[in-house]
Every structure is written in structure tokens, then in C-alpha cells.
Scaffold this active site. Structure first.
Site, PDB file in Angstrom:
ATOM      1  N   HIS A 135       7.270  -6.174   1.775  1.00  0.00           N
ATOM      2  CA  HIS A 135       6.954  -4.879   1.178  1.00  0.00           C
ATOM      3  C   HIS A 135       7.516  -3.813   2.131  1.00  0.00           C
ATOM      4  O   HIS A 135       7.599  -4.037   3.341  1.00  0.00           O
ATOM      5  CB  HIS A 135       5.428  -4.769   1.092  1.00  0.00           C
ATOM      6  CG  HIS A 135       4.909  -3.557   0.402  1.00  0.00           C
ATOM      7  ND1 HIS A 135       4.782  -2.336   1.023  1.00  0.00           N
ATOM      8  CD2 HIS A 135       4.462  -3.374  -0.859  1.00  0.00           C
ATOM      9  CE1 HIS A 135       4.273  -1.461   0.173  1.00  0.00           C
ATOM     10  NE2 HIS A 135       4.069  -2.059  -0.980  1.00  0.00           N
ATOM     11  N   ASP A 212       1.137  -9.437   7.251  1.00  0.00           N
ATOM     12  CA  ASP A 212       0.742  -8.531   6.178  1.00  0.00           C
ATOM     13  C   ASP A 212      -0.056  -9.359   5.172  1.00  0.00           C
ATOM     14  O   ASP A 212       0.501 -10.131   4.398  1.00  0.00           O
ATOM     15  CB  ASP A 212       2.010  -7.934   5.543  1.00  0.00           C
ATOM     16  CG  ASP A 212       1.704  -7.136   4.277  1.00  0.00           C
ATOM     17  OD1 ASP A 212       0.550  -7.146   3.817  1.00  0.00           O
ATOM     18  OD2 ASP A 212       2.646  -6.522   3.737  1.00  0.00           O
ATOM     19  N   GLN A 215      -1.874  -9.066   0.026  1.00  0.00           N
ATOM     20  CA  GLN A 215      -2.004  -9.813  -1.229  1.00  0.00           C
ATOM     21  C   GLN A 215      -2.680 -11.163  -1.042  1.00  0.00           C
ATOM     22  O   GLN A 215      -2.941 -11.860  -2.023  1.00  0.00           O
ATOM     23  CB  GLN A 215      -0.614 -10.019  -1.868  1.00  0.00           C
ATOM     24  CG  GLN A 215       0.115  -8.749  -2.217  1.00  0.00           C
ATOM     25  CD  GLN A 215      -0.535  -7.976  -3.369  1.00  0.00           C
ATOM     26  OE1 GLN A 215      -1.408  -8.481  -4.082  1.00  0.00           O
ATOM     27  NE2 GLN A 215      -0.116  -6.742  -3.549  1.00  0.00           N
ATOM     28  N   LYS A 238      -7.269  -3.912  -2.702  1.00  0.00           N
ATOM     29  CA  LYS A 238      -6.654  -5.082  -3.333  1.00  0.00           C
ATOM     30  C   LYS A 238      -7.611  -6.278  -3.319  1.00  0.00           C
ATOM     31  O   LYS A 238      -7.294  -7.358  -3.787  1.00  0.00           O
ATOM     32  CB  LYS A 238      -5.359  -5.448  -2.614  1.00  0.00           C
ATOM     33  CG  LYS A 238      -4.278  -4.363  -2.792  1.00  0.00           C
ATOM     34  CD  LYS A 238      -2.963  -4.826  -2.274  1.00  0.00           C
ATOM     35  CE  LYS A 238      -1.986  -3.707  -2.030  1.00  0.00           C
ATOM     36  NZ  LYS A 238      -1.521  -3.036  -3.247  1.00  0.00           N
ATOM     37  N   CYS A 376       7.959  -1.676  -4.424  1.00  0.00           N
ATOM     38  CA  CYS A 376       8.083  -1.333  -2.993  1.00  0.00           C
ATOM     39  C   CYS A 376       8.665  -2.498  -2.217  1.00  0.00           C
ATOM     40  O   CYS A 376       8.253  -2.771  -1.069  1.00  0.00           O
ATOM     41  CB  CYS A 376       6.745  -0.903  -2.398  1.00  0.00           C
ATOM     42  SG  CYS A 376       6.019   0.498  -3.229  1.00  0.00           S
TER      43      CYS A 376
HETATM   44  N1  C6P Z   1       1.459  -3.261  -2.883  1.00  0.00           N
HETATM   45  C1  C6P Z   1       1.877  -3.359  -5.253  1.00  0.00           C
HETATM   46  O1  C6P Z   1       1.802  -2.913  -6.400  1.00  0.00           O
HETATM   47  P1  C6P Z   1      -1.411  -0.186   0.808  1.00  0.00           P
HETATM   48  O2  C6P Z   1      -0.668   0.694  -0.148  1.00  0.00           O
HETATM   49  O3  C6P Z   1      -1.317   0.327   2.218  1.00  0.00           O
HETATM   50  O4  C6P Z   1      -2.807  -0.501   0.385  1.00  0.00           O
HETATM   51  O5  C6P Z   1      -0.670  -1.612   0.768  1.00  0.00           O
HETATM   52  C2  C6P Z   1       0.705  -1.704   1.030  1.00  0.00           C
HETATM   53  C3  C6P Z   1       1.165  -3.108   0.781  1.00  0.00           C
HETATM   54  C4  C6P Z   1       1.557  -3.870   1.863  1.00  0.00           C
HETATM   55  N2  C6P Z   1       1.929  -5.144   1.707  1.00  0.00           N
HETATM   56  C5  C6P Z   1       1.944  -5.746   0.519  1.00  0.00           C
HETATM   57  C6  C6P Z   1       2.340  -7.179   0.415  1.00  0.00           C
HETATM   58  C7  C6P Z   1       1.565  -5.031  -0.615  1.00  0.00           C
HETATM   59  O6  C6P Z   1       1.578  -5.623  -1.793  1.00  0.00           O
HETATM   60  C8  C6P Z   1       1.210  -3.667  -0.487  1.00  0.00           C
HETATM   61  C9  C6P Z   1       0.875  -2.840  -1.689  1.00  0.00           C
HETATM   62  C10 C6P Z   1       1.174  -2.619  -4.150  1.00  0.00           C
HETATM   63  O7  C6P Z   1       2.469  -4.396  -5.014  1.00  0.00           O
HETATM   64  C11 C6P Z   1       1.500  -1.165  -4.158  1.00  0.00           C
HETATM   65  S1  C6P Z   1       3.163  -0.824  -3.733  1.00  0.00           S
END
Ligand code: C6P
Length: 418
Positions: A135, A212, A215, A238, A376
Site C-alpha cells: 500500500h 503492515d 488487513q 479495519k 492506494c
Molecule cells: N487501505 C483500502 O481500501 P489507514 O488509512 O492509515 O487506516 O490504512 C492505510 C493502509 C495501510 N496498509 C494497508 C494494507 C491498507 O489496506 C491500508 C488502507 C484501504 O484498501 C484504504 S486505501
């Protein structure tokens, strides 16, 4: 699945995953006069009533600042905040609450790691190893710190199935690699990476590992000590909690060794114009008034997840992903992006001749929420030669009716555009 992603099994845990749907009030609504089929949990998952109640309780009864007032509300707010930290610590099996830093979310957690860890340990010629399936929040912060320090960002290629090319990983990992940062579960492909194996290899090469976990948290039972990761980042929203709250887990000795990320109140012990001394962990990394209500909500989300049998959850989600994959194959014109052997709850696809955004708009009309775009993860789109995909992502509350509704919407899209 990596060995450290274990399933919790005890008689007291909930095994009837289908029964959980009723806990989520948002799923009872109709959208465009159809029952809502919410298939966008990878972007943000819905909250169960217990999380909503915890948020309302915090705002309506305990609202105050933390670690400051000696009055009753201040004490209650501090209790709510610190008890959430302890429940998160227990849930991910961290050794100490000093290792649980509250942040705004995964993005801020990784920026903290890149700035404080990367800034203090990288120098010209060093390398930060990431993968092609990251991401943007696990690419850009490293890119920024590499620019500052003269280190190089090295992406490990991925296979046509959307798995890390393990031979390339072994080849690219070397004595210049100081940090390895990778996604546990890919948001764009659904791939579950062999985290334990990658961490072991990175440690053998002397690198520090940042995972990270955004997910992974809603789909796998994560144990940071079993994984032996150095840092693990995740977001409340999430994993059935609210937005604006997340966590950076870090091993205590590493968090002790690196400088603060931001300056301000709370992160200090003493301040004079000559010199500032920093607070103990984890407060050294929590400058300013934190998201107290968000923490209370995240604590309730962790309580909710703690009651679930993850073997049953994984079986439920795998069966649903298999069902959706099979139903999508009814469309000769649809291709799935991401066909890893170990996948979690993400079905990313393109339909010949129809732009993903049009797919998203048409299925929305059928009451189905999917995400469309590059998710993203632009390098993933580049790797697979597509500008965008439509992505259905599942959570524990989804069922086959949601998938059937998606298929109805897709059929409408195909009929309209072809
Ligand atoms: N992915 C998606 O629709 P935040 O925005 O900080 O809570 O998470 C960022 C992020 C980081 N790593 C991974 C693997 C992610 O999937 C995400 C967020 C969302 O896939 C929004 S772009």
C-alpha cells in the site's frame, strides 16, 4: 498461512460466525431500495453495537482529557484509555503495554517507524527492502526517509499470482538491508504473506522488520511475539473499531532506542529552553491529546474479536471467497487480479470493456458497496497492467446473499455496457 497466524480454539469462543451479522446495525439498512450488501470492509469495516455503545459511553459520560485532571471524569477517561491499551496488548500478545503506541492509524504508525527508526538507523548506501504489493503508506514514508538519508528503496517483485517472489527476496536481502517492511495481507490482491518466514530471513540478515498489518487484523489472529516482528502497524477502523485510532506495536528495546516522532505535551518529562527530557514509553510517542474515544472504541473492538473462534472465522471467510470466486467465473469476461494460494477476503477483478468505476457505480445501484480504483497500490496496478480494479472485500458479517447481490449488479453492468 504463516505459522504465527494461529487460530484460537476454545469451547467458550463463538464458532457460529453467521450469527454475528445481527451485531452490526449498519447492515440492516437499505440502499437504493435494496438491502445493503457491504463488500468494502477492506476500506473500512462496520462497527458492532458494542463498539458504538463504548464510543457513546465515553463521549456522554467520561469525556475529559487523560493523564492530567485529578477529577473524576479525568480519571475515568484515563482508565478508559489505558484499559484499551492493555486489552490491545493482551490481544496481540505484546510483552508490555509500553510496546503499544496509539496512533491515528496504520499510515501514521508507518510514518512514525520510518521517521524515528529509519531516521536514526539509515545512512547513505543502506537499503530498505519492501515489496511490489505494498500500500502507498508502506512505500512513500520509506521513500521520504531514503531521500533524506541517502538510503535506497528496493522493491521485491511479485509473481503473476500476486505472491512475493521468494527467490528474489532472498537475492535482494543482503548486508546493506537495514529495514525490511512488508504487508501481512495485501489490500489489493488479498495475498497472505508468509510473515514468520520473511521475518526470520530478515533477522538472519540483521535487518529490523516492520509489518503492515492493516488487513491482517480482521481476518487472522495475530500474535506479535510468535511472529517475532519488530514493529507491527494496524488501524482500528479495519477491525470493527472507529476511524482515527490505530496502533504501532514495537519491541520495547527498539522503541527505547529511537527518538520521538512528534514534540509537544505528554511526550515530555521536563522542558526548559535549554533542554527537554522525554517521557517513558509509550507516551514518548504520543504527543498531544490523544484520540481517547477512539481508543475506547478500539478496546471494545478487541473485546469483540477476542470472543470469536478464528478457525471458524477463517473457514467462513474462505468458503465465502471461494463461492464469490466461483460465481465470478460465470462471467467469461471477468479476470481476477490476485490468485495467491493463501488469500484473505479480497476479490479484485476487471471486466473486459467496462471501466472499474462504471462497475462500481452500477453495482451501487443494486445496493452493493465495492471499492474501485488503484486501492492506494499503484505499483500493483502497474505490475498487472490495469489502471484500476473493482474490489469486493469480505468480513465476518458477509454471507452468500451479499455475493449473489453482487452478481446481480455485475450482470446489469455487463448487459448495459456490452
Ligand atoms: N487501505 C483500502 O481500501 P489507514 O488509512 O492509515 O487506516 O490504512 C492505510 C493502509 C495501510 N496498509 C494497508 C494494507 C491498507 O489496506 C491500508 C488502507 C484501504 O484498501 C484504504 S486505501
Amino acid at each position: 498461512m504463516s505459522a504465527a497466524v494461529t487460530s484460537n480454539a476454545s469451547d467458550a469462543l463463538i464458532t457460529d460466525i453467521a450469527s454475528l451479522r445481527g451485531d452490526f446495525p449498519a447492515l440492516r439498512q437499505r440502499v437504493h431500495n435494496r438491502p445493503l450488501a457491504y463488500l468494502d470492509s477492506a476500506a473500512s469495516s462496520q462497527c458492532p453495537q458494542t463498539v458504538i455503545d463504548a464510543i457513546v459511553r465515553q463521549q456522554s459520560q467520561n469525556h475529559s482529557n487523560v493523564h492530567r485532571g485529578v477529577h473524576q471524569l479525568g480519571e475515568r477517561a484515563t482508565m478508559a484509555y489505558e484499559s484499551a491499551r492493555e486489552r490491545v496488548r493482551d490481544y496481540v500478545n505484546a510483552a508490555s503495554e509500553h510496546e503499544i503506541v496509539f496512533t491515528r492509524g496504520t499510515t501514521e504508525s508507518i510514518n512514525l517507524a520510518a521517521t524515528s527508526l529509519g531516521g536514526s538507523m539509515l545512512s547513505a548506501g543502506d537499503e530498505v527492502l519492501i515489496t511490489w504489493m505494498e500500500h502507498h503508506s508502506n512505500i512513500v514514508p520509506w521513500q521520504m526517509i531514503c531521500e533524506k538519508t541517502g538510503a535506497h528503496l528496493v522493491p521485491v517483485p511479485i509473481t503473476d499470482a500476486g505472491e512475493i517472489d521468494l527467490e528474489a527476496f532472498d537475492r535482494l536481502l543482503n548486508e546493506r538491508t537495514k529495514i525490511v517492511a512488508f504487508v501481512h495481507v495485501s489490500n489489493a490482491l488479498g495475498t497472505v504473506n508468509p510473515a514468520r518466514e520473511l521475518i526470520e530471513k530478515a533477522h538472519a540478515a540483521g535487518a529490523v522488520v516492520v509489518v503492515d498489518g492493516a488487513q491482517a487484523m480482521p481476518h487472522r489472529r495475530v500474535d506479535v511475539r510468535e511472529l517475532d516482528c519488530d514493529f507491527y502497524a494496524f488501524s482500528g477502523h479495519k477491525m470493527f473499531g472507529p476511524t482515527g485510532i490505530g496502533v504501532l506495536y514495537g519491541k520495547e528495546r527498539l522503541l527505547e532506542a529511537i527518538p520521538p516522532y512528534q514534540g509537544g505535551g505528554e511526550m515530555i518529562l521536563t522542558v526548559s529552553f535549554e533542554r527537554t527530557t522525554y517521557n517513558a514509553l509509550p507516551y514518548k510517542f504520543e504527543a498531544g491529546t490523544p484520540n481517547i474515544t477512539g481508543a475506547a472504541g478500539l478496546g471494545a473492538a478487541v473485546d469483540y474479536l477476542s470472543r470469536i473462534d478464528f478457525a471458524a472465522l477463517e473457514a467462513h471467510e474462505t468458503a465465502l471467497l471461494d463461492y464469490a470466486t466461483e460465481r465470478l467465473s460465470e462471467f467469461g469476461c471477468a479476470s481476477i487480479i490476485g490468485t495467491a494460494a493463501d488469500k484473505a477476503s479480497v476479490l479484485s477483478f476487471v471486466i473486459d470493456g467496462i471501466h472499474a468505476h462504471d462497475v462500481g457505480t452500477i453495482v451501487d445501484g443494486a445496493g452493493v458497496a465495492v471499492r474501485t480504483g488503484h486501492h492506494c497500490a499503484m505499483p500493483v496496478m502497474e505490475r498487472f497492467g490495469v489502471p484500476a480494479t473493482a474490489r469486493a472485500s469480505f468480513a465476518l458479517y458477509n454471507n452468500e446473499d451479499d455475493v449473489d447481490q453482487l452478481i446481480v449488479g455485475l450482470r446489469q453492468a455487463v448487459e448495459l455496457f456490452r
